[in-house]
Enzyme design. Structure first.
Site, PDB file in Angstrom:
ATOM      1  N   HIS A  20       0.868  -1.208   0.000  1.00 58.38           N
ATOM      2  CA  HIS A  20       0.000   0.000   0.000  1.00 58.38           C
ATOM      3  C   HIS A  20       0.891   1.240   0.000  1.00 58.38           C
ATOM      4  O   HIS A  20       1.426   1.636   1.037  1.00 58.38           O
ATOM      5  CB  HIS A  20      -0.909   0.006   1.230  1.00 58.38           C
ATOM      6  CG  HIS A  20      -1.921   1.120   1.218  1.00 58.38           C
ATOM      7  ND1 HIS A  20      -3.255   0.919   1.519  1.00 58.38           N
ATOM      8  CD2 HIS A  20      -1.806   2.439   0.935  1.00 58.38           C
ATOM      9  CE1 HIS A  20      -3.897   2.067   1.424  1.00 58.38           C
ATOM     10  NE2 HIS A  20      -3.033   3.016   1.081  1.00 58.38           N
ATOM     11  N   HIS A  23       1.530   5.358  -1.717  1.00 59.38           N
ATOM     12  CA  HIS A  23       1.221   6.521  -2.560  1.00 59.38           C
ATOM     13  C   HIS A  23       2.544   7.180  -2.936  1.00 59.38           C
ATOM     14  O   HIS A  23       3.276   7.621  -2.045  1.00 59.38           O
ATOM     15  CB  HIS A  23       0.367   7.535  -1.801  1.00 59.38           C
ATOM     16  CG  HIS A  23      -0.889   6.945  -1.254  1.00 59.38           C
ATOM     17  ND1 HIS A  23      -2.084   6.962  -1.936  1.00 59.38           N
ATOM     18  CD2 HIS A  23      -1.146   6.285  -0.092  1.00 59.38           C
ATOM     19  CE1 HIS A  23      -3.015   6.359  -1.216  1.00 59.38           C
ATOM     20  NE2 HIS A  23      -2.474   5.932  -0.093  1.00 59.38           N
ATOM     21  N   ARG A  34       2.445   9.479  -5.657  1.00 54.05           N
ATOM     22  CA  ARG A  34       2.056  10.713  -6.366  1.00 54.05           C
ATOM     23  C   ARG A  34       2.635  10.753  -7.770  1.00 54.05           C
ATOM     24  O   ARG A  34       2.876   9.735  -8.384  1.00 54.05           O
ATOM     25  CB  ARG A  34       2.464  11.969  -5.568  1.00 54.05           C
ATOM     26  CG  ARG A  34       2.181  11.935  -4.063  1.00 54.05           C
ATOM     27  CD  ARG A  34       0.749  11.657  -3.719  1.00 54.05           C
ATOM     28  NE  ARG A  34       0.506  11.895  -2.284  1.00 54.05           N
ATOM     29  CZ  ARG A  34      -0.548  11.443  -1.643  1.00 54.05           C
ATOM     30  NH1 ARG A  34      -1.463  10.715  -2.256  1.00 54.05           N
ATOM     31  NH2 ARG A  34      -0.708  11.710  -0.360  1.00 54.05           N
ATOM     32  N   ASN A  62      -4.923   7.118  -6.442  1.00 47.95           N
ATOM     33  CA  ASN A  62      -5.679   8.337  -6.120  1.00 47.95           C
ATOM     34  C   ASN A  62      -4.915   9.606  -6.495  1.00 47.95           C
ATOM     35  O   ASN A  62      -4.693  10.486  -5.669  1.00 47.95           O
ATOM     36  CB  ASN A  62      -6.106   8.351  -4.645  1.00 47.95           C
ATOM     37  CG  ASN A  62      -4.930   8.339  -3.678  1.00 47.95           C
ATOM     38  OD1 ASN A  62      -3.863   7.812  -3.977  1.00 47.95           O
ATOM     39  ND2 ASN A  62      -5.122   8.922  -2.517  1.00 47.95           N
ATOM     40  N   LYS A  64      -8.799  -0.771  -6.619  1.00 47.52           N
ATOM     41  CA  LYS A  64      -8.887  -0.111  -5.307  1.00 47.52           C
ATOM     42  C   LYS A  64     -10.201   0.641  -5.170  1.00 47.52           C
ATOM     43  O   LYS A  64     -10.579   1.423  -6.044  1.00 47.52           O
ATOM     44  CB  LYS A  64      -7.723   0.878  -5.145  1.00 47.52           C
ATOM     45  CG  LYS A  64      -7.774   1.726  -3.875  1.00 47.52           C
ATOM     46  CD  LYS A  64      -7.521   0.897  -2.607  1.00 47.52           C
ATOM     47  CE  LYS A  64      -7.754   1.685  -1.329  1.00 47.52           C
ATOM     48  NZ  LYS A  64      -6.635   2.519  -0.933  1.00 47.52           N
ATOM     49  N   HIS A  73     -10.535   0.645   0.904  1.00 51.12           N
ATOM     50  CA  HIS A  73     -10.434   1.637   1.982  1.00 51.12           C
ATOM     51  C   HIS A  73     -11.721   1.467   2.785  1.00 51.12           C
ATOM     52  O   HIS A  73     -12.780   1.938   2.382  1.00 51.12           O
ATOM     53  CB  HIS A  73     -10.302   3.054   1.416  1.00 51.12           C
ATOM     54  CG  HIS A  73     -10.112   4.077   2.494  1.00 51.12           C
ATOM     55  ND1 HIS A  73      -8.931   4.764   2.668  1.00 51.12           N
ATOM     56  CD2 HIS A  73     -10.942   4.494   3.488  1.00 51.12           C
ATOM     57  CE1 HIS A  73      -9.045   5.570   3.727  1.00 51.12           C
ATOM     58  NE2 HIS A  73     -10.261   5.436   4.224  1.00 51.12           N
ATOM     59  N   HIS A 116      -4.975  -0.765   5.449  1.00 49.20           N
ATOM     60  CA  HIS A 116      -4.625  -0.043   6.684  1.00 49.20           C
ATOM     61  C   HIS A 116      -5.615  -0.294   7.820  1.00 49.20           C
ATOM     62  O   HIS A 116      -6.294   0.611   8.288  1.00 49.20           O
ATOM     63  CB  HIS A 116      -4.439   1.458   6.449  1.00 49.20           C
ATOM     64  CG  HIS A 116      -5.383   2.103   5.464  1.00 49.20           C
ATOM     65  ND1 HIS A 116      -6.733   1.956   5.525  1.00 49.20           N
ATOM     66  CD2 HIS A 116      -5.144   2.867   4.382  1.00 49.20           C
ATOM     67  CE1 HIS A 116      -7.281   2.634   4.524  1.00 49.20           C
ATOM     68  NE2 HIS A 116      -6.352   3.184   3.816  1.00 49.20           N
ATOM     69  N   ASP A 138       1.249   2.676   3.557  1.00 47.45           N
ATOM     70  CA  ASP A 138       0.383   3.836   3.325  1.00 47.45           C
ATOM     71  C   ASP A 138       1.182   5.131   3.344  1.00 47.45           C
ATOM     72  O   ASP A 138       0.644   6.191   3.673  1.00 47.45           O
ATOM     73  CB  ASP A 138      -0.773   3.872   4.325  1.00 47.45           C
ATOM     74  CG  ASP A 138      -1.881   4.823   3.902  1.00 47.45           C
ATOM     75  OD1 ASP A 138      -1.940   5.175   2.712  1.00 47.45           O
ATOM     76  OD2 ASP A 138      -2.680   5.211   4.770  1.00 47.45           O
ATOM     77  N   HIS A 189       2.623  14.718   1.301  1.00 46.57           N
ATOM     78  CA  HIS A 189       1.897  15.934   0.910  1.00 46.57           C
ATOM     79  C   HIS A 189       2.864  17.106   1.027  1.00 46.57           C
ATOM     80  O   HIS A 189       3.699  17.111   1.930  1.00 46.57           O
ATOM     81  CB  HIS A 189       0.730  16.207   1.867  1.00 46.57           C
ATOM     82  CG  HIS A 189      -0.399  15.247   1.754  1.00 46.57           C
ATOM     83  ND1 HIS A 189      -1.351  15.335   0.766  1.00 46.57           N
ATOM     84  CD2 HIS A 189      -0.735  14.167   2.499  1.00 46.57           C
ATOM     85  CE1 HIS A 189      -2.234  14.352   0.919  1.00 46.57           C
ATOM     86  NE2 HIS A 189      -1.881  13.623   1.958  1.00 46.57           N
ATOM     87  N   ALA A 248      -4.881  14.562   4.996  1.00 47.82           N
ATOM     88  CA  ALA A 248      -4.585  13.319   5.713  1.00 47.82           C
ATOM     89  C   ALA A 248      -3.504  12.558   4.969  1.00 47.82           C
ATOM     90  O   ALA A 248      -3.531  12.464   3.753  1.00 47.82           O
ATOM     91  CB  ALA A 248      -5.854  12.475   5.806  1.00 47.82           C
TER      92      ALA A 248
HETATM   93  C1  NCD Z   1      -3.879   8.820   1.750  1.00 49.12           C
HETATM   94  C2  NCD Z   1      -3.377   9.866   0.760  1.00 49.12           C
HETATM   95  O1  NCD Z   1      -2.914  10.922   1.210  1.00 49.12           O
HETATM   96  O2  NCD Z   1      -3.419   9.607  -0.444  1.00 49.12           O
HETATM   97  N1  NCD Z   1      -4.097   9.446   3.015  1.00 49.12           N
HETATM   98  C3  NCD Z   1      -4.135   8.850   4.223  1.00 49.12           C
HETATM   99  O3  NCD Z   1      -4.428   9.545   5.205  1.00 49.12           O
HETATM  100  N2  NCD Z   1      -3.850   7.589   4.387  1.00 49.12           N
HETATM  101  C4  NCD Z   1      -5.088   8.163   1.217  1.00 49.12           C
HETATM  102  C5  NCD Z   1      -5.524   6.941   1.981  1.00 49.12           C
HETATM  103  O4  NCD Z   1      -4.930   5.874   1.842  1.00 49.12           O
HETATM  104  O5  NCD Z   1      -6.488   7.044   2.737  1.00 49.12           O
HETATM  105 ZN    ZN Z   2      -3.440   4.948   1.383  1.00 48.54          ZN
END
Ligand code: NCD
Ligand code: ZN
Length: 347
Positions: A14, A16, A18, A42, A100, A137, A175, A248, A252, A264
């Site tokens: 899992h 991200h 970007r 996402n 997903k 999710h 998660h 996860d 950001h 988040a």
């Molecule tokens: C994730 C994100 O920022 O893409 N944020 C998070 O708080 N985990 C998205 C997600 O997996 O919920």
């Molecule tokens: Zn995530």
């Protein structure tokens, strides 16, 4: 001699990473220690089609450090309108590893997510038929539901009927964050697996909110009570085969995290395998780290484990505080940045 442990190279089920400058800044941390990762779809706009996933995969591969053997595993972002044929084509062509599902408005970039669970039934039936894994999710985003109960309510309202209606569908509850989630995944093995993040294993909501508001502990699903954390630590470290590693890690820009409405997500890949090692060492379960990090995930996805290995050593080092994203002005702060980290990858 410092304590050492060698395990098969782990995978991150899992992640991200970007796109653009953030992708280039974040990906090397994962590629350094992990063989493969499930790349979450996402983006804005999200990765909806086979064509978009191929293009995104190319950008991920282009961002890899030279000589890296890291393999991105792409996913399809499920909407009310996803076409089962496109999903099947992507799976058969080796583009999509999984689909997903984000309930609409449950988390970062989930506005295109599922609003009507009746409308995804055809996609789920097709995935069940072709043996494709479904990643969830698992939070009910209904404003009537308390944010700390979102996971438990989703399980009751959505996941329980889904498991019954599609008994052949392989699912991952992503998660897992609550005691209820742990119990539910355990009770529905092997159809259901669960990823566990390093920060849900380490933090309580008292850490997050009890001594000042710490935006770098804010993520979805939100960090819960000590009892939840302890249930997660048991699930991860006892060697149960349906729980596996998923960081996860979700970077950001600092301006998005430290805003009036903060984003988040925690950027933890620079300290991820090291943080898991610390948790397993604290639980006297270092001998179970390899199963959780490197074997259980591939088994659930019906993929072979990695052939290479990594070695961790008990050596204290200080985590970097941030990465520069776009020159000096844009940066992303690292979860546990500036803290002393107990374990280090040495080979
Ligand atoms: C994730 C994100 O920022 O893409 N944020 C998070 O708080 N985990 C998205 C997600 O997996 O919920
Ligand atoms: Zn995530």
């Amino acid at each position: 001699m410092a304590e050492r442990i060698t395990i098969r190279k782990p995978d991150d089920w899992h992640l991200h990473v970007r796109d653009g400058a953030m992708l280039r800044a974040a990906l090397p941390f994962t590629a350094a220690n992990f063989g493969r990762a499930i790349i979450m779809p996402n983006l804005l706009p999200p990765v909806l089609t086979v064509k978009e996933a191929i293009a995104y995969r190319d950008r991920v591969v282009a961002a890899l450090p030279e000589g890296s053997t890291f393999q991105p595993l792409m996913t399809c972002y499920l909407t009310d309108a996803t076409d089962p044929d496109d999903v099947e084509t992507g799976f058969r062509e080796g583009v999509f590893t999984a689909v997903k599902m984000y309930p609409a408005n449950a988390t970062t970039n989930s506005a295109y997510g599922v609003t009507d669970f009746q409308r995804i039934r055809q996609v789920l039936a097709r995935m069940e038929k072709i043996g494709m894994t479904f990643l969830i999710h698992g939070e009910e985003a209904d404003p009537e539901i308390d944010v700390f109960d979102r996971e438990a309510v989703f399980i009751e309202r959505r996941l329980t009927p889904m498991l019954k209606d599609f008994p052949g569908l392989r699912i991952v509850l992503e998660h897992v964050s609550s005691r209820e989630g742990v119990d539910f995944v355990r009770a529905h093995a092997p159809q259901l697996g669960g990823t566990i993040t390093p920060y849900h294993l380490m933090l309580t909501r008292t850490d997050w909110l009890g001594y000042g508001n710490r935006p770098y502990m804010y993520c979805m699903p939100v960090i819960k009570r000590r009892e939840d954390r302890d249930a997660l630590r048991k699930a991860a470290t006892q060697g149960e085969s349906n729980f596996f590693l998923g960081t996860d890690s979700a970077p950001h820009p600092v301006t998005k995290k430290l805003a009036t409405v903060g984003a988040a997500g925690l950027f933890n890949s620079p300290v991820a395998i090291e943080s898991y090692a610390q948790v397993f060492a604290e639980e006297n379960a270092l001998d179970k780290l390899e199963a959780f990090a490197s074997l259980n995930g591939p088994k659930h996805y019906r993929l072979p484990p990695n052939a290479e290995s990594i070695t961790l050593e008990k050596t204290v080092w200080t985590a970097p505080e941030e990465v520069k994203v776009n020159g000096p002005e844009e940066r992303a702060l690292i979860h546990r940045g500036g803290e002393q980290i107990q374990w280090k990858v040495v080979a």
